[in-house]
Design a protein around this motif. Sequence first.
Motif, PDB file in Angstrom:
ATOM      1  N   ALA A 104      -9.277  13.694 -23.885  1.00  0.00           N
ATOM      2  CA  ALA A 104      -9.782  14.991 -24.291  1.00  0.00           C
ATOM      3  C   ALA A 104     -10.328  15.926 -24.236  1.00  0.00           C
ATOM      4  O   ALA A 104     -11.912  15.043 -24.410  1.00  0.00           O
ATOM      5  N   LYS A 105     -10.123  16.924 -24.221  1.00  0.00           N
ATOM      6  CA  LYS A 105     -11.388  18.027 -22.964  1.00  0.00           C
ATOM      7  C   LYS A 105     -12.469  18.354 -24.674  1.00  0.00           C
ATOM      8  O   LYS A 105     -13.725  18.674 -23.668  1.00  0.00           O
ATOM      9  N   ILE A 106     -12.342  18.023 -25.280  1.00  0.00           N
ATOM     10  CA  ILE A 106     -13.051  18.367 -26.996  1.00  0.00           C
ATOM     11  C   ILE A 106     -14.560  17.248 -26.086  1.00  0.00           C
ATOM     12  O   ILE A 106     -15.516  17.951 -26.628  1.00  0.00           O
ATOM     13  N   ARG A 147     -17.495  19.455 -14.768  1.00  0.00           N
ATOM     14  CA  ARG A 147     -17.511  20.589 -15.583  1.00  0.00           C
ATOM     15  C   ARG A 147     -17.188  19.964 -17.153  1.00  0.00           C
ATOM     16  O   ARG A 147     -16.452  18.406 -17.471  1.00  0.00           O
ATOM     17  N   GLY A 148     -18.376  20.333 -18.221  1.00  0.00           N
ATOM     18  CA  GLY A 148     -17.754  19.625 -19.002  1.00  0.00           C
ATOM     19  C   GLY A 148     -19.236  19.365 -19.578  1.00  0.00           C
ATOM     20  O   GLY A 148     -19.180  18.789 -20.671  1.00  0.00           O
ATOM     21  N   GLY A 149     -20.627  19.336 -18.771  1.00  0.00           N
ATOM     22  CA  GLY A 149     -21.108  18.517 -18.747  1.00  0.00           C
ATOM     23  C   GLY A 149     -22.221  18.426 -19.637  1.00  0.00           C
ATOM     24  O   GLY A 149     -23.031  17.721 -20.255  1.00  0.00           O
ATOM     25  N   SER A 150     -21.866  19.636 -20.369  1.00  0.00           N
ATOM     26  CA  SER A 150     -23.227  20.249 -21.521  1.00  0.00           C
ATOM     27  C   SER A 150     -23.204  19.025 -22.918  1.00  0.00           C
ATOM     28  O   SER A 150     -23.520  18.748 -23.398  1.00  0.00           O
ATOM     29  N   ASP A 151     -21.648  18.680 -23.262  1.00  0.00           N
ATOM     30  CA  ASP A 151     -21.581  17.325 -24.030  1.00  0.00           C
ATOM     31  C   ASP A 151     -22.388  16.281 -23.815  1.00  0.00           C
ATOM     32  O   ASP A 151     -23.038  15.293 -24.515  1.00  0.00           O
ATOM     33  N   TYR A 152     -22.433  15.431 -22.701  1.00  0.00           N
ATOM     34  CA  TYR A 152     -22.758  14.828 -21.603  1.00  0.00           C
ATOM     35  C   TYR A 152     -24.209  15.483 -21.573  1.00  0.00           C
ATOM     36  O   TYR A 152     -25.734  14.363 -22.928  1.00  0.00           O
ATOM     37  N   MET A 208     -28.324  19.840 -31.265  1.00  0.00           N
ATOM     38  CA  MET A 208     -26.962  20.553 -31.505  1.00  0.00           C
ATOM     39  C   MET A 208     -26.983  21.015 -30.923  1.00  0.00           C
ATOM     40  O   MET A 208     -27.522  21.962 -29.487  1.00  0.00           O
ATOM     41  N   LYS A 209     -25.562  20.743 -30.193  1.00  0.00           N
ATOM     42  CA  LYS A 209     -25.260  21.006 -28.532  1.00  0.00           C
ATOM     43  C   LYS A 209     -24.005  22.169 -28.343  1.00  0.00           C
ATOM     44  O   LYS A 209     -23.349  21.873 -29.646  1.00  0.00           O
ATOM     45  N   PHE A 210     -24.335  23.273 -28.493  1.00  0.00           N
ATOM     46  CA  PHE A 210     -22.895  24.516 -28.698  1.00  0.00           C
ATOM     47  C   PHE A 210     -22.361  24.487 -27.706  1.00  0.00           C
ATOM     48  O   PHE A 210     -23.457  25.058 -26.184  1.00  0.00           O
TER      49      PHE A 210
HETATM   50 MG    MG Z   1     -16.559  21.197 -23.533  1.00  0.00          MG
END
Ligand code: MG
Length: 454
Positions: A261-263, A203-208, A1-3
């Motif tokens: 899509a930044k999401i 940036r935004g790398g937590s999804d990855y 689970m990623k928050f």
């Molecule tokens: Mg993000």
Amino acid sequence: MKFGGTSVADYEAMRSVAEIVADRRQKQTLVVASAIGGATDLLMGISKAVTKQDRAGLDTALARLRARHLQIASDICSVFPMTKSGQQQFDDLIKELQRHALNCFDAGEMSPAALDRLLSFGELLSTTLLAEVCRLQGLPAVFFDVRQVLKTDERHNNAQPDLTAISKCASQRLLPLLQEGQVCITQGFIGSNASGDTTTLGRGGSDYSATLLGTALNADVIEIWTDVDGVMSADPRIVHNPKPIPLLSFDEAAELAYFGAKILHPSSLIPAIGKSIPVVVRNTRNPEHRGTTILPRNPAPNPSGVCSISFKRNITVINITSTRMLMAYGFLSKVFEVFNRYRTSVDMISTSEVSVSMTIDDLSCLDEICEALSGYGKIDVVREQCIVCLVGQGLGQLPGIAARVFSSIPDVNLGIISHCLDRDNLGFTIPEAYLEDVVQRLHQQFFADVEVTV
Ligand code: MG
Ligand code: ADP
Ligand code: ASP
């Protein structure tokens, strides 16, 4: 689970996270968290202040970061004291962050390695606090330093993961803790190279991070918890009333992520696709909503052909005109060798008999690339462009799609148009000034009549 950052922005948000995690207690659960919302931007501000030697700017950003984290720590302690080790770790991190920022300031420079170390404090601090909040909620939570597992190459600020090492380290170091029933709370975005130095995934790398770790652990499902009800028909910041999308295929989601899509981080679907692990995007503020489920194939593609519209800003188009291309072979391979040499990826390409146009978003080697390409023809560089991309499973097979797209924007000057056979997207470049208007008009064209099924 990623928050993500908004899901851990303050004590109340962290408490909601702990409740959502507690609901999954019957499963082995790994929690990957971002820095608290805005923290990475503040850390980037510190980096800029170091480069500009702006001591007041550095002090302000440091004070804000400290205050935000201390507020959460004090909110936790108003309910129950933090564990001794958690409190110690928190105090040490705050001190280390200050020391590191000031050392960089005194040295007068922020190297890529020093920047990664600086940025890592965001995720290390948030997860230290989140682990405490989860314990407070009665969960058997342990803080886990992801740098033991998320191994990457040497490239600072935009490191590439080493899948083999991640898989091996995850089964040796992380899996046993999960099997013991511990809820591991770990960091997104950060990793470490072979020498053990901290790296970051961009940036935004937590999804990855979440999909890399979930895949390495052969998870049943990877959940990305954010601040909207899943993936929508367009970015809600641009379009009024976007429609939530219940189901997406891996290809659709990967195209959307890649085209802005930044999401979801652009590379985030790649690991999950390899093992066909479902990815579910859900809203921490509205956990009842089922969100978007991303599966190998979409069993119910949107009948209009388009499931979502995404866009990518800050695109530069490079155009090469050369009569040497006429009837010649091998020309494109020479052109791409230049991009390969400068490790710059090309998003879109279009060719005619005497010209080839390409888009890039990484401008760090633009001058060198243009210099090298000038040996092959006349080079034009067009800046301030953006890519708009319509995505949908089966879009390529629907007659009349292109007519619907382009007739809704007849007055807009188009650049490159790209539509591959058998692919799920139709993309084109336009000057950035038109972007919002174009996305709104296309959304109206394809989604005005769509019923929302929640
Ligand atoms: Mg993000
Ligand atoms: P997090 O901090 O949880 O990673 P992000 O801000 O990175 O969250 O991503 C979520 C945001 O992505 C949403 O708040 C929304 O503004 C934006 N977004 C862009 N395109 C879309 C889309 N197609 N569907 C949903 N959200 C989108
Ligand atoms: N904290 C990092 C960022 O703001 C990573 C992430 O949130 O995914 O870019």
